[in-house]
Design a protein around this motif. Structure first.
Motif, mmCIF file in Angstrom:
data_model
loop_
_atom_site.group_PDB
_atom_site.id
_atom_site.type_symbol
_atom_site.label_atom_id
_atom_site.label_comp_id
_atom_site.label_asym_id
_atom_site.label_seq_id
_atom_site.Cartn_x
_atom_site.Cartn_y
_atom_site.Cartn_z
ATOM 1 N N GLU A 98 0.831 -1.207 0.000
ATOM 2 C CA GLU A 98 0.000 0.000 0.000
ATOM 3 C C GLU A 98 0.865 1.256 0.000
ATOM 4 O OE1 GLU A 98 -2.252 -0.810 3.487
ATOM 5 O OE2 GLU A 98 -3.972 -1.621 2.380
ATOM 6 N N GLU A 99 1.937 1.252 0.785
ATOM 7 C CA GLU A 99 2.837 2.397 0.817
ATOM 8 C C GLU A 99 3.486 2.617 -0.546
ATOM 9 O OE1 GLU A 99 5.608 1.857 3.971
ATOM 10 O OE2 GLU A 99 4.112 2.118 5.558
ATOM 11 N N ARG A 100 3.865 1.493 -1.199
ATOM 12 C CA ARG A 100 4.487 1.626 -2.518
ATOM 13 C C ARG A 100 3.481 2.183 -3.525
ATOM 14 N NH1 ARG A 100 5.431 -3.296 -3.402
ATOM 15 N NH2 ARG A 100 3.684 -3.602 -4.852
ATOM 16 N N ARG A 101 2.234 1.749 -3.441
ATOM 17 C CA ARG A 101 1.229 2.267 -4.363
ATOM 18 C C ARG A 101 1.023 3.773 -4.180
ATOM 19 N NH1 ARG A 101 -2.977 -2.666 -3.473
ATOM 20 N NH2 ARG A 101 -1.866 -4.218 -4.744
ATOM 21 N N GLN A 102 1.066 4.229 -2.931
ATOM 22 C CA GLN A 102 0.954 5.668 -2.690
ATOM 23 C C GLN A 102 2.144 6.404 -3.295
ATOM 24 O OE1 GLN A 102 0.012 7.006 1.221
ATOM 25 N NE2 GLN A 102 -1.756 5.642 1.464
ATOM 26 N N GLN A 103 3.322 5.792 -3.192
ATOM 27 C CA GLN A 103 4.509 6.393 -3.802
ATOM 28 C C GLN A 103 4.368 6.426 -5.318
ATOM 29 O OE1 GLN A 103 7.801 4.055 -2.386
ATOM 30 N NE2 GLN A 103 7.652 4.834 -0.277
ATOM 31 N N VAL A 104 3.821 5.355 -5.882
ATOM 32 C CA VAL A 104 3.599 5.316 -7.329
ATOM 33 C C VAL A 104 2.613 6.402 -7.734
ATOM 34 C CG1 VAL A 104 2.606 3.948 -9.221
ATOM 35 C CG2 VAL A 104 4.181 2.869 -7.593
ATOM 36 N N LEU A 105 1.539 6.562 -6.959
ATOM 37 C CA LEU A 105 0.565 7.614 -7.267
ATOM 38 C C LEU A 105 1.202 8.991 -7.196
ATOM 39 C CD1 LEU A 105 -2.292 8.634 -7.836
ATOM 40 C CD2 LEU A 105 -2.719 8.569 -5.361
ATOM 41 N N ARG A 106 1.980 9.248 -6.135
ATOM 42 C CA ARG A 106 2.636 10.552 -6.017
ATOM 43 C C ARG A 106 3.563 10.804 -7.200
ATOM 44 N NH1 ARG A 106 2.628 9.269 -0.376
ATOM 45 N NH2 ARG A 106 4.730 8.380 -0.492
ATOM 46 N N ALA A 107 4.237 9.767 -7.635
ATOM 47 C CA ALA A 107 5.135 9.910 -8.780
ATOM 48 C C ALA A 107 4.360 10.209 -10.059
ATOM 49 C CB ALA A 107 5.966 8.634 -8.949
ATOM 50 N N ILE A 108 3.241 9.532 -10.260
ATOM 51 C CA ILE A 108 2.415 9.779 -11.448
ATOM 52 C C ILE A 108 1.903 11.214 -11.445
ATOM 53 C CG2 ILE A 108 0.223 9.197 -12.571
ATOM 54 C CD1 ILE A 108 0.673 6.291 -11.661
ATOM 55 N N VAL A 109 1.393 11.671 -10.295
ATOM 56 C CA VAL A 109 0.876 13.041 -10.208
ATOM 57 C C VAL A 109 1.994 14.043 -10.467
ATOM 58 C CG1 VAL A 109 -0.166 14.773 -8.701
ATOM 59 C CG2 VAL A 109 -0.991 12.409 -8.642
ATOM 60 N N ALA A 110 3.138 13.844 -9.816
ATOM 61 C CA ALA A 110 4.259 14.772 -9.984
ATOM 62 C C ALA A 110 4.726 14.824 -11.443
ATOM 63 C CB ALA A 110 5.406 14.374 -9.067
ATOM 64 N N ASP A 111 4.821 13.664 -12.085
ATOM 65 C CA ASP A 111 5.274 13.617 -13.474
ATOM 66 C C ASP A 111 4.249 14.262 -14.408
ATOM 67 O OD1 ASP A 111 7.503 12.374 -12.598
ATOM 68 O OD2 ASP A 111 7.143 10.444 -13.583
ATOM 69 N N TYR A 112 2.966 14.019 -14.140
ATOM 70 C CA TYR A 112 1.941 14.608 -15.010
ATOM 71 C C TYR A 112 1.893 16.123 -14.849
ATOM 72 C CZ TYR A 112 -2.350 15.475 -17.495
ATOM 73 O OH TYR A 112 -3.260 15.960 -18.404
ATOM 74 N N ILE A 113 2.052 16.615 -13.608
ATOM 75 C CA ILE A 113 2.099 18.063 -13.389
ATOM 76 C C ILE A 113 3.272 18.674 -14.155
ATOM 77 C CG2 ILE A 113 2.618 19.818 -11.642
ATOM 78 C CD1 ILE A 113 0.951 18.152 -9.667
#
Length: 340
Positions: free
Chosen positions: A6-21
């Motif tokens: 779950e922690e890794r998935r949150q990190q993946v989500l943060r990375a996706i958001v940061a990259d898309y921004i």
């Protein structure tokens, strides 16, 4: 306690958001592995992305494309921000110096809108203090012509408001001082709404003074409620061109009509917290493709209004929140110094 997955998935989500921004391009699993240090296989990242998509945090435009954050994904990203980008010493000095050059409250607020727009590259929105909530500090009476007066109201927030009064007959010079004293006795230290009764009760033995006084009181009472289109400062509307052209007209209409924005700012006046409304959280169809980042300005327990920015949902949230908070903080400081 969250599991490692779950922690890794949150990190993946943060990375996706940061990259898309940063890119405004759909984010794929290979790009994530290339840009971020995930000590797992590409298959694991793809599984994490599939789980995030199933939970509604990201979406996929086409079967072979990368992922985009959803409003739910942006919300989780913002809520998980543990640190806000600090402003540099140069940025703080720029804000304070520029605001301190303001000559009055409205000038300071116009300057704050310019700063917010320049610093965030978004459309800045600043709410003028509600005159009805301000206390009158002084009312000046100025003779413009023998039959025309100018009433200048100065409030404790530093706001200056003017009213013209047309008289039925000539106002003598000695009557000006009498009118000034009578009006200030009724207005001093009161909100305009609270002073309405005092104004209406003013009397004077001289019928000529009473006539002039009646005209002044009528103008003040009839104009106590401010029109909404005089209460919002905007700057940097050109930054909205980054939003989908299909949605742009409705956003511009919301800004022009002001009512929606003013309602949002009125509900976001906590001086110690920056609020972020994303998409549908604004509760208005005209702003559904935007995010609003805002906070209050004024003094503890006595906010004067709200200020912030409107921009696309893929904005730099950490940097924007930091700049909105800093500008509001220095606006409050400068206005407080003006009042002392």
């Amino acid at each position: 306690m969250a599991s490692a997955a779950e922690e890794r998935r949150q990190q993946v989500l943060r990375a996706i958001v940061a990259d898309y921004i940063a890119t405004q391009e759909p984010v794929g699993s290979k790009a994530l592995l290339d840009r971020h240090r995930f000590d797992v296989s590409s298959a694991t990242i793809r599984n994490d992305m599939a789980a995030l998509e199933a939970e509604g945090y990201i979406s996929q435009q086409h079967a072979s494309s990368g992922r985009l954050p959803t409003q739910k994904g942006y919300r989780l990203f913002v809520d998980s921000l543990s640190d806000i980008k600090p402003l540099s010493d140069a940025e703080r000095r720029t804000i304070l110096t520029f605001l301190e050059d303001g000559v009055n409250l409205e000038d300071v607020l116009h300057r704050s809108a310019q700063l917010l727009s320049q610093f965030t590259r978004q459309t800045a929105i600043v709410q003028l203090p509600n005159l009805r909530a301000s206390h009158v500090k002084h009312c000046e009476v100025v003779s413009l012509t023998p039959t025309r007066l100018l009433l200048v109201l100065i409030t404790d927030t530093g706001r200056v408001d003017q009213r013209h009064v047309e008289l039925d007959h000539t106002c003598e010079a000695d009557h000006i001082m009498v009118l000034r004293d009578l009006l200030n006795q009724a207005l001093d230290g009161k909100t305009l709404a609270d002073a309405a009764g005092s104004l209406a009760a003013i009397t004077h033995p001289d019928p000529e003074v009473t006539s002039h006084l009646s005209r002044c009181v009528t103008v003040l009472i009839e104009t106590l409620v401010e029109p909404p289109n005089d209460r919002l400062i905007l700057a940097g509307q050109s930054h909205l061109i980054r939003i989908n052209p299909h949605d742009l007209p409705t956003i511009l209409q919301a800004l022009e009509e002001q009512v929606i924005i003013l309602k949002l700012l009125a509900s976001i006046q906590d001086l110690d917290q920056v609020s972020v409304l994303i998409g549908d959280e604004t509760r208005d169809d005209q702003l559904r493709c935007t995010s609003v980042v805002a906070t209050g300005y004024g003094s503890p327990g006595a906010p004067l209004g709200g200020l912030g920015v409107v921009g696309p949902t893929y904005m730099d949230y950490s940097g924007t929140m930091s700049k909105v908070y800093a500008v509001a903080h220095y606006v409050s400081r400068v206005l407080s110094e003006m009042q002392t």
